[in-house]
Structure formats: structure tokens, C-alpha cells
Scaffold this active site. Structure first.
Site, mmCIF file in Angstrom:
data_model
loop_
_atom_site.group_PDB
_atom_site.id
_atom_site.type_symbol
_atom_site.label_atom_id
_atom_site.label_comp_id
_atom_site.label_asym_id
_atom_site.label_seq_id
_atom_site.Cartn_x
_atom_site.Cartn_y
_atom_site.Cartn_z
ATOM 1 N N SER A 199 5.771 -9.980 5.624
ATOM 2 C CA SER A 199 4.596 -9.472 4.901
ATOM 3 C C SER A 199 4.913 -8.601 3.700
ATOM 4 O O SER A 199 3.998 -8.210 2.969
ATOM 5 C CB SER A 199 3.694 -8.690 5.860
ATOM 6 O OG SER A 199 3.008 -9.580 6.721
ATOM 7 N N LYS A 214 3.312 -9.674 0.454
ATOM 8 C CA LYS A 214 1.950 -9.317 0.039
ATOM 9 C C LYS A 214 1.956 -8.354 -1.143
ATOM 10 O O LYS A 214 1.039 -8.354 -1.965
ATOM 11 C CB LYS A 214 1.185 -8.709 1.217
ATOM 12 C CG LYS A 214 0.900 -9.676 2.353
ATOM 13 C CD LYS A 214 0.152 -8.986 3.484
ATOM 14 C CE LYS A 214 -0.283 -9.963 4.569
ATOM 15 N NZ LYS A 214 0.852 -10.512 5.330
ATOM 16 N N SER A 234 -2.359 -5.495 6.262
ATOM 17 C CA SER A 234 -1.479 -6.665 6.244
ATOM 18 C C SER A 234 -2.279 -7.927 6.551
ATOM 19 O O SER A 234 -1.930 -8.727 7.416
ATOM 20 C CB SER A 234 -0.321 -6.505 7.248
ATOM 21 O OG SER A 234 0.774 -7.313 6.870
#
Length: 468
Positions: free
Chosen positions: A119, A122, A301
Site C-alpha cells: 500500500s 497509494k 489505506s
């Protein structure tokens, strides 16, 4: 060290017993400890991320004093050597620490090698979309007159719609389909029209609905869904984190119901059809500002919203609004900003796919660029990163350490991936950008890898490191 690891494992399994795999993974705690083989348990209600006490949370992590001493490379190398020596992160993690003020690399190891970022990806999606649109941009959902008593709901990339009335103070549910229906109903009534058919134009996105290596476990846990350019509550089914298998049609049917409730008869089922070019707009609603969408994505997230940020970057830059096109668009925007994208390839823009790879160089440089003031429009991305020990996915991490309140960072966890990327203010007041990417450690030991990374960044925060 052995005793600490044994206690960490015991803690991990206690949390598993109390909360289950779904809660752990959603909070970026221990993915990979449990098996990913079928059969999978029914997902539990999605846990809400709890922020720290507002009184303790700074508006932003402290900036760097220009006269604050630079940490010495040897000191940072020693801390990083301890991280590798722990054995928890595997033999060869990627590391980079850069001074935000000067751009000088203070320590790096395998910084240009490719790693699965989870993640942490992102963060790059956030930088790219804000650079493309500006942080005040809003995504528009509209209804147009398609003729022959057909009105078409035109998807514009807003997956945060409310089925009912919108809440101007909210991010999720900022715009409401009931508000859109009321506006459209009033316009139709003014034209003397009392009955229509409803169509959905969801042609904004294209390509496969699922990214490479998104599997059944990701769908059943609510971490993935077939992509669509419109949704209610990011496609969540009420009361759970499980997502819709056709979020676009669900939103269109909710709009049709709201239009009927507003006094317009809706005949037949909702169909799918592209809206005619130049069609008259009957009504529209707008999402929360992009900076708020990015903040929600990074704090929670949120995979699906991160995919939307990538696809809307593709729309802005003329790339295909698919998984592949979004990945290409994000990297293209970052390259235009002067960042080195070599060694990077994106199969998605959320990091859920293990086919996406990045370098510590790209992540660290992106953080530094957003934090150094050279691109003020990107500052909102750094401000959106969770504060250690206080917010979002870091609310229960790095608490009561030197990193608490001095680190903003994006987490990343997959079964054999742990990543942390952000900024840290040292004990002597120097602001540093950093990235850690650990892959291919022992199966089932993601929790231990995460603890080791947390200890490392806590030591960096505690260490002025300007003297040997």
C-alpha cells in the site's frame, strides 16, 4: 531479541484469536500469519480506524529548521545495519533516507532495486492525481437528457456517493443521489415530463474489472471489487466491508429509486448506454475536494479509492482508464515531475497486486518533492499521511516511541511484504524523507518484519545522528 520476538508472536496470535484475519489485515497488522488458502471465513464487520486523541495530534509533523544539523551517514548506516541484522526483514531490504531541505541522500541500500510496495503505492497515486487536477478539484456525477424520455446517469469517477441525501461535511457520502434526483425531478417537472427511463453511462473506465493477482480472498474480505466509475459508499454493502459485484448498477438503481421518490415515474429496468454527445445536463452533484479524497485514501489505506485516483489520473492525461493505463499514467506524471521511475511497473494503483513493483528511490523522492515546498499543491498529500501513534493505519503503531507525532508515513503490508514511506523529524530537528521496502522474508513473519521496521524509524526519530 529472542524474547522480544517470542512476545511479538504471542501478541500476534492473541490478536488473531480476538479479532480475526479480516480485522488484522484491514488495520495493516498481521497479513500473512494466517493461510491464504481456501476455504476462507465469512468476513467480519469492517473495523473503524480510530484516530488518536485530538489534543495530542499536531496539525502536521514539525518541519525542519534550516540550521538543524544533518544526520551523519555512518550513524544512519549503523541503524540500518541493525535492521538487517535482526533477520526479520530478510537479507536485502531497500532503504533510502534523504534530507528534505537539500535533497541530499544521507543513506541508501538497494535504493534503485525493484520491490513489491504493497500500500505504499497509494502515496504515488495521491501525488499523481493532485499534480494532474489540483487538490481542490471535485469529481462530478451528472444526469443528462438522452431523448425519447430517457435520462442517463453519467459516471464521473465519484465512488463516495450517498444513496440518500449528501452530507457537505463528509468525505464518504459528500454528494447524495437523492439530491441529484430531486434536482433532476424538478427540471423534468418544469418541462412537463412525468415518466422516464433511466440509463447508466459507466464508459469512463475500461479494461478488466479486476487487477492481476486480485483473488477471491481479496473480494470476500472487501479489499477489492470489480472496478466501476460510480458507486455508493465505495461499493460497500450495508453493515460490512464486503463490496458490490456491480457497484455502478447498484448506484444507478439507487438513483432510479430516488427519482421515483421525487415524483417521477421510472419505467422498466435500468439499462446501460453511453450518453449522447452534447446532451443537455438535467442535474449534477460533486464529490468532496480531491485533497479530502486523497486524505481518506491514505489514512484508511482504501484500495478502491486509490484505484480511482489512478484511473482519474489516466483520464486527465489521456491514457486508457484501465488498470494498465492508470499505472502508466501515474508513472508518466511522476516522470514529468522529474522523478526517476526506472525499475517501476504498476499492475494496479493501490498496491494490492503483488505484480506492482517500485523502488525506494521513487517513493522517497516523491515524498521529498511533496514536502520540500517546490510544489505547494502537493503539500496536501504529505499532510494526508497518518501521524505515527495517532492517526489512521498508524494509530496503534509507534505509540509511546520517539516516532509518535514526529513521523508521517504510509504503511504497506502483504503476506511477504512490509513497507513504510514518509517523513520523520529527527531529535535535532532535521526533516528527512524515507522509504523502507522489505520483501521475501520468512512466510508468516510479516508482523515481526513490521516491528523491526517500526523500531528502525523510531531510532531514526530519536537519533539526531549529527555526531558519531
Amino acid at each position: 531479541m529472542y524474547r522480544r520476538r517470542r512476545l511479538a508472536l504471542l501478541s500476534a496470535f492473541l490478536v488473531i484469536l480476538l479479532g480475526g484475519y479480516t480485522a488484522l489485515d484491514a488495520n495493516d497488522v498481521v497479513p500473512g500469519v494466517l493461510t491464504r488458502e481456501a476455504p476462507w471465513p465469512d468476513p467480519e464487520p469492517y473495523p473503524q480506524v480510530v484516530a488518536g486523541a485530538p489534543a495530542a495530534a499536531p496539525d502536521r509533523v514539525a518541519g525542519s529548521a534550516e540550521d538543524a544539523p544533518l544526520p551523519q551517514t555512518d550513524a544512519l548506516a549503523a541503524l540500518s545495519s541493525d535492521l538487517v541484522a535482526s533477520g526479520a526483514v530478510g537479507p536485502s531490504p531497500g532503504l533510502l533516507v534523504t534530507d528534505v531541505l537539500t535533497g541530499e541522500d544521507l543513506y541508501g541500500a538497494r535504493a534503485t532495486e525493484s520491490y513489491v510496495p504493497a500500500s505504499s503505492l497509494k502515496l504515488l497515486a495521491g501525488v499523481a492525481v493532485v499534480a494532474s487536477y489540483g487538490d481542490q478539484h471535485r469529481f462530478t456525477t451528472s444526469v443528462v437528457d438522452s431523448g425519447e424520455d430517457v435520462v442517463t446517469l453519467v459516471a464521473g469517477g465519484d465512488l463516495t456517493l450517498a444513496a440518500g441525501e449528501g452530507d457537505p461535511d463528509a468525505v464518504i457520502g459528500h454528494a447524495g443521489l437523492a439530491d441529484l434526483a430531486a434536482e433532476v425531478a424538478a427540471e423534468l417537472a418544469a418541462q412537463g415530463r412525468t415518466e422516464v427511463q433511466v440509463a447508466l453511462d459507466d464508459t469512463l473506465f475500461t479494461g478488466p474489472e479486476l487487477a492481476p493477482r486480485w483473488g477471491d480472498v481479496d473480494l470476500s474480505g472487501g479489499w477489492a471489487m470489480p472496478m466501476a466509475p460510480i458507486a455508493v459508499d465505495v461499493g460497500r454493502r450495508e453493515g460490512t466491508n464486503v463490496r458490490s459485484s456491480d457497484a455502478g448498477m447498484d448506484a444507478a438503481e439507487a438513483f432510479a429509486d430516488a427519482l421515483a421518490a421525487a415524483g417521477i415515474s421510472v419505467s422498466g429496468d435500468v439499462s446501460r448506454a453511453a450518453a449522447p454527445e452534447g446532451a443537455t445536463v438535467l442535474g449534477s452533484v460533486e464529490s468532496a475536494p480531491l485533497r479530502d479524497l486523497v486524505s481518506y485514501t491514505l489514512q484508511h489505506s482504501e484500495n478502491i479509492l486509490s484505484e480511482v485516483l489512478g484511473r482519474m489520473t489516466a483520464v486527465s492525461t489521456g491514457h486508457e482508464a484501465s488498470f494498465a493505463g492508470a499505472g502508466e499514467a501515474v508513472l508518466a506524471v511522476l516522470a514529468e515531475l522529474g522523478l526517476d521511475t526506472s525499475g517501476s511497473s504498476l499492475a494496479d494503483t493501490s498496491g494490492l497486486s503483488s505484480e506492482s513493483v517500485l523502488t525506494a528511490r521513487l517513493l522517497t523522492d516523491a515524498v521529498r518533492l511533496a514536502a520540500d515546498g517546490s510544489h505547494p499543491e502537493l503539500r496536501s498529500v504529505v499532510d494526508a499521511l497518518p501521524v505515527a501513534g495517532l492517526e489512521g493505519t498508524l494509530a496503534s503503531r509507534l505509540a509511546d516511541t520517539a516516532a509518535t507525532g514526529t513521523v508521517r508515513a504510509k504503511t504497506g503490508t502483504l503476506p511477504q511484504v512490509v513497507a513504510l514511506t514518509g517523513i520523520v523529524t529527527t531529535d535535532e530537528g532535521r526533516l528527512l524523507a524515507f522509504a523502507v521496502l522489505a520483501n521475501d522474508f520468512d512466510q508468516g513473519s510479516a508482523y515481526l518484519a513490521r516491528i523491526a521496521v517500526d523500531e528502525w524509524i523510531s531510532e531514526v526519530a530519536a537519533c539526531g545522528c549529527s555526531s558519531p
